[in-house]
Design a protein around this motif. Structure first.
Motif, PDB file in Angstrom:
ATOM      1  N   ALA A 195       0.831  -1.213   0.000  1.00 18.41           N
ATOM      2  CA  ALA A 195       0.000   0.000   0.000  1.00 18.41           C
ATOM      3  C   ALA A 195       0.861   1.257   0.000  1.00 18.41           C
ATOM      4  O   ALA A 195       0.571   2.224  -0.719  1.00 18.41           O
ATOM      5  N   ALA A 196       1.940   1.260   0.777  1.00 22.30           N
ATOM      6  CA  ALA A 196       2.835   2.425   0.808  1.00 22.30           C
ATOM      7  C   ALA A 196       3.478   2.638  -0.562  1.00 22.30           C
ATOM      8  O   ALA A 196       3.554   3.770  -1.056  1.00 22.30           O
ATOM      9  N   PHE A 197       3.918   1.565  -1.187  1.00 23.02           N
ATOM     10  CA  PHE A 197       4.489   1.666  -2.533  1.00 23.02           C
ATOM     11  C   PHE A 197       3.442   2.177  -3.524  1.00 23.02           C
ATOM     12  O   PHE A 197       3.702   3.083  -4.317  1.00 23.02           O
ATOM     13  N   ALA A 198       2.252   1.593  -3.473  1.00 17.61           N
ATOM     14  CA  ALA A 198       1.195   1.959  -4.421  1.00 17.61           C
ATOM     15  C   ALA A 198       0.779   3.420  -4.269  1.00 17.61           C
ATOM     16  O   ALA A 198       0.586   4.122  -5.270  1.00 17.61           O
ATOM     17  N   THR A 199       0.648   3.894  -3.042  1.00 22.26           N
ATOM     18  CA  THR A 199       0.240   5.283  -2.853  1.00 22.26           C
ATOM     19  C   THR A 199       1.353   6.252  -3.245  1.00 22.26           C
ATOM     20  O   THR A 199       1.074   7.386  -3.625  1.00 22.26           O
ATOM     21  N   SER A 200       2.593   5.807  -3.201  1.00 17.61           N
ATOM     22  CA  SER A 200       3.685   6.674  -3.661  1.00 17.61           C
ATOM     23  C   SER A 200       3.802   6.672  -5.185  1.00 17.61           C
ATOM     24  O   SER A 200       4.564   7.444  -5.752  1.00 17.61           O
ATOM     25  N   HIS A 201       3.021   5.805  -5.841  1.00 16.32           N
ATOM     26  CA  HIS A 201       3.018   5.723  -7.304  1.00 16.32           C
ATOM     27  C   HIS A 201       1.637   6.000  -7.894  1.00 16.32           C
ATOM     28  O   HIS A 201       1.272   5.455  -8.930  1.00 16.32           O
ATOM     29  N   GLY A 202       0.844   6.827  -7.206  1.00 14.72           N
ATOM     30  CA  GLY A 202      -0.390   7.313  -7.803  1.00 14.72           C
ATOM     31  C   GLY A 202      -1.684   6.680  -7.347  1.00 14.72           C
ATOM     32  O   GLY A 202      -2.749   7.181  -7.691  1.00 14.72           O
ATOM     33  N   LEU A 203      -1.638   5.590  -6.613  1.00 17.77           N
ATOM     34  CA  LEU A 203      -2.881   5.038  -6.105  1.00 17.77           C
ATOM     35  C   LEU A 203      -3.293   5.820  -4.867  1.00 17.77           C
ATOM     36  O   LEU A 203      -2.527   6.617  -4.353  1.00 17.77           O
ATOM     37  N   THR A 204      -4.499   5.596  -4.390  1.00 16.88           N
ATOM     38  CA  THR A 204      -5.037   6.400  -3.304  1.00 16.88           C
ATOM     39  C   THR A 204      -5.599   5.529  -2.188  1.00 16.88           C
ATOM     40  O   THR A 204      -5.919   4.364  -2.399  1.00 16.88           O
ATOM     41  N   CYS A 205      -5.740   6.127  -1.024  1.00 19.26           N
ATOM     42  CA  CYS A 205      -6.448   5.479   0.082  1.00 19.26           C
ATOM     43  C   CYS A 205      -7.910   5.910   0.089  1.00 19.26           C
ATOM     44  O   CYS A 205      -8.681   5.473   0.940  1.00 19.26           O
ATOM     45  N   GLY A 206      -8.300   6.773  -0.841  1.00 24.89           N
ATOM     46  CA  GLY A 206      -9.667   7.292  -0.870  1.00 24.89           C
ATOM     47  C   GLY A 206     -10.726   6.235  -1.078  1.00 24.89           C
ATOM     48  O   GLY A 206     -11.822   6.337  -0.557  1.00 24.89           O
ATOM     49  N   ASN A 207     -10.434   5.219  -1.856  1.00 24.81           N
ATOM     50  CA  ASN A 207     -11.379   4.126  -2.109  1.00 24.81           C
ATOM     51  C   ASN A 207     -10.854   2.829  -1.511  1.00 24.81           C
ATOM     52  O   ASN A 207     -11.025   1.763  -2.071  1.00 24.81           O
ATOM     53  N   ILE A 208     -10.221   2.944  -0.379  1.00 23.16           N
ATOM     54  CA  ILE A 208      -9.541   1.807   0.245  1.00 23.16           C
ATOM     55  C   ILE A 208     -10.488   0.626   0.452  1.00 23.16           C
ATOM     56  O   ILE A 208     -11.676   0.798   0.704  1.00 23.16           O
ATOM     57  N   ALA A 209      -9.929  -0.552   0.316  1.00 24.69           N
ATOM     58  CA  ALA A 209     -10.660  -1.770   0.654  1.00 24.69           C
ATOM     59  C   ALA A 209      -9.897  -2.467   1.772  1.00 24.69           C
ATOM     60  O   ALA A 209      -8.670  -2.451   1.800  1.00 24.69           O
ATOM     61  N   VAL A 210     -10.630  -3.061   2.678  1.00 25.64           N
ATOM     62  CA  VAL A 210     -10.061  -3.758   3.816  1.00 25.64           C
ATOM     63  C   VAL A 210     -10.618  -5.172   3.802  1.00 25.64           C
ATOM     64  O   VAL A 210     -11.823  -5.368   3.685  1.00 25.64           O
ATOM     65  N   ALA A 211      -9.722  -6.141   3.878  1.00 28.03           N
ATOM     66  CA  ALA A 211     -10.139  -7.544   3.886  1.00 28.03           C
ATOM     67  C   ALA A 211      -9.447  -8.264   5.028  1.00 28.03           C
ATOM     68  O   ALA A 211      -8.361  -7.875   5.459  1.00 28.03           O
ATOM     69  N   THR A 212     -10.068  -9.321   5.492  1.00 23.67           N
ATOM     70  CA  THR A 212      -9.476 -10.096   6.565  1.00 23.67           C
ATOM     71  C   THR A 212      -8.192 -10.769   6.086  1.00 23.67           C
ATOM     72  O   THR A 212      -8.111 -11.246   4.957  1.00 23.67           O
ATOM     73  N   GLY A 213      -7.197 -10.774   6.946  1.00 24.45           N
ATOM     74  CA  GLY A 213      -5.966 -11.480   6.652  1.00 24.45           C
ATOM     75  C   GLY A 213      -5.980 -12.909   7.150  1.00 24.45           C
ATOM     76  O   GLY A 213      -5.019 -13.637   6.975  1.00 24.45           O
ATOM     77  N   VAL A 214      -7.078 -13.320   7.751  1.00 26.27           N
ATOM     78  CA  VAL A 214      -7.194 -14.670   8.293  1.00 26.27           C
ATOM     79  C   VAL A 214      -7.407 -15.688   7.179  1.00 26.27           C
ATOM     80  O   VAL A 214      -6.944 -16.814   7.254  1.00 26.27           O
ATOM     81  N   ASN A 215      -8.094 -15.289   6.128  1.00 26.60           N
ATOM     82  CA  ASN A 215      -8.404 -16.164   5.004  1.00 26.60           C
ATOM     83  C   ASN A 215      -8.303 -15.345   3.729  1.00 26.60           C
ATOM     84  O   ASN A 215      -8.553 -14.139   3.737  1.00 26.60           O
ATOM     85  N   PHE A 216      -7.968 -15.945   2.615  1.00 25.19           N
ATOM     86  CA  PHE A 216      -7.630 -15.195   1.420  1.00 25.19           C
ATOM     87  C   PHE A 216      -8.756 -14.836   0.450  1.00 25.19           C
ATOM     88  O   PHE A 216      -8.594 -13.890  -0.328  1.00 25.19           O
ATOM     89  N   PRO A 217      -9.909 -15.507   0.406  1.00 31.82           N
ATOM     90  CA  PRO A 217     -10.853 -15.244  -0.682  1.00 31.82           C
ATOM     91  C   PRO A 217     -11.356 -13.798  -0.783  1.00 31.82           C
ATOM     92  O   PRO A 217     -11.503 -13.281  -1.900  1.00 31.82           O
ATOM     93  N   ASP A 218     -11.612 -13.135   0.322  1.00 30.05           N
ATOM     94  CA  ASP A 218     -12.119 -11.761   0.258  1.00 30.05           C
ATOM     95  C   ASP A 218     -11.085 -10.830  -0.370  1.00 30.05           C
ATOM     96  O   ASP A 218     -11.409 -10.006  -1.225  1.00 30.05           O
ATOM     97  N   ALA A 219      -9.834 -10.961   0.031  1.00 29.28           N
ATOM     98  CA  ALA A 219      -8.777 -10.129  -0.534  1.00 29.28           C
ATOM     99  C   ALA A 219      -8.546 -10.466  -2.004  1.00 29.28           C
ATOM    100  O   ALA A 219      -8.352  -9.573  -2.834  1.00 29.28           O
ATOM    101  N   LEU A 220      -8.583 -11.735  -2.330  1.00 32.71           N
ATOM    102  CA  LEU A 220      -8.392 -12.162  -3.711  1.00 32.71           C
ATOM    103  C   LEU A 220      -9.471 -11.582  -4.615  1.00 32.71           C
ATOM    104  O   LEU A 220      -9.185 -11.070  -5.704  1.00 32.71           O
TER     105      LEU A 220
END
Length: 145
Positions: free
Chosen positions: A61-86
């Motif tokens: 996220a730090a790399f992405a925001t330093s290259h033009g992406l934003t936290c304005g439309n941030i998505a948060v997913a559980t790190g306990v299991n992968f399907p939501d993040a995927l």
């Protein structure tokens, strides 16, 4: 393990200039990194990793925001299991935003403390666009209020 000959053939046929490795050497081996460096040049291969998946997602996220992406439309997913993040990754790409892994543990709160809290004003302004991927029980009261 090294990269297979078939994968090397596909990679050399692409127009990619840079490679980003996500995860430490326990996830993506140094042999694979070496193969990628042979194909793309060592200066064009970059690795992002942390002590765990939460810190790795914060590094990305730090790399992405330093290259033009934003936290304005941030998505948060559980790190306990992968399907939501995927499932949320492509949506974040479409929205030029970042996706963070969280949960209601000390490790899982790392992103909340290092990425979400410093960008709170952006999140409040864009609250209709911020996404929690998964069931509320995945996040706990610290993250969902």
């Amino acid at each position: 393990a090294d990269i297979s000959a078939a994968t090397k053939a596909v990679l050399t046929a692409t127009d990619f200039d840079n490679v980003v490795i996500v995860g430490g050497i326990g996830v993506v081996s140094q042999d694979v990194e070496g193969d990628l460096s042979d194909i793309f040049g060592a200066d064009n291969v970059e690795r992002f990793s942390g002590d765990d998946r939460y810190q790795t997602s914060a590094e990305i996220a730090a790399f992405a925001t330093s290259h033009g992406l934003t936290c304005g439309n941030i998505a948060v997913a559980t790190g306990v299991n992968f399907p939501d993040a995927l499932a949320g990754g492509p949506l974040c790409g479409k929205n030029a935003s970042v996706l963070l892994l969280v949960d209601d543990t000390v490790k899982g709160l790392f992103c909340a403390d290092t990425i979400i809290a410093p960008n709170k004003s952006n999140l409040v302004q864009a609250s209709r666009a911020s996404l929690f991927l998964g069931r509320q029980q995945c996040f706990g009261p610290h993250l969902t209020g």
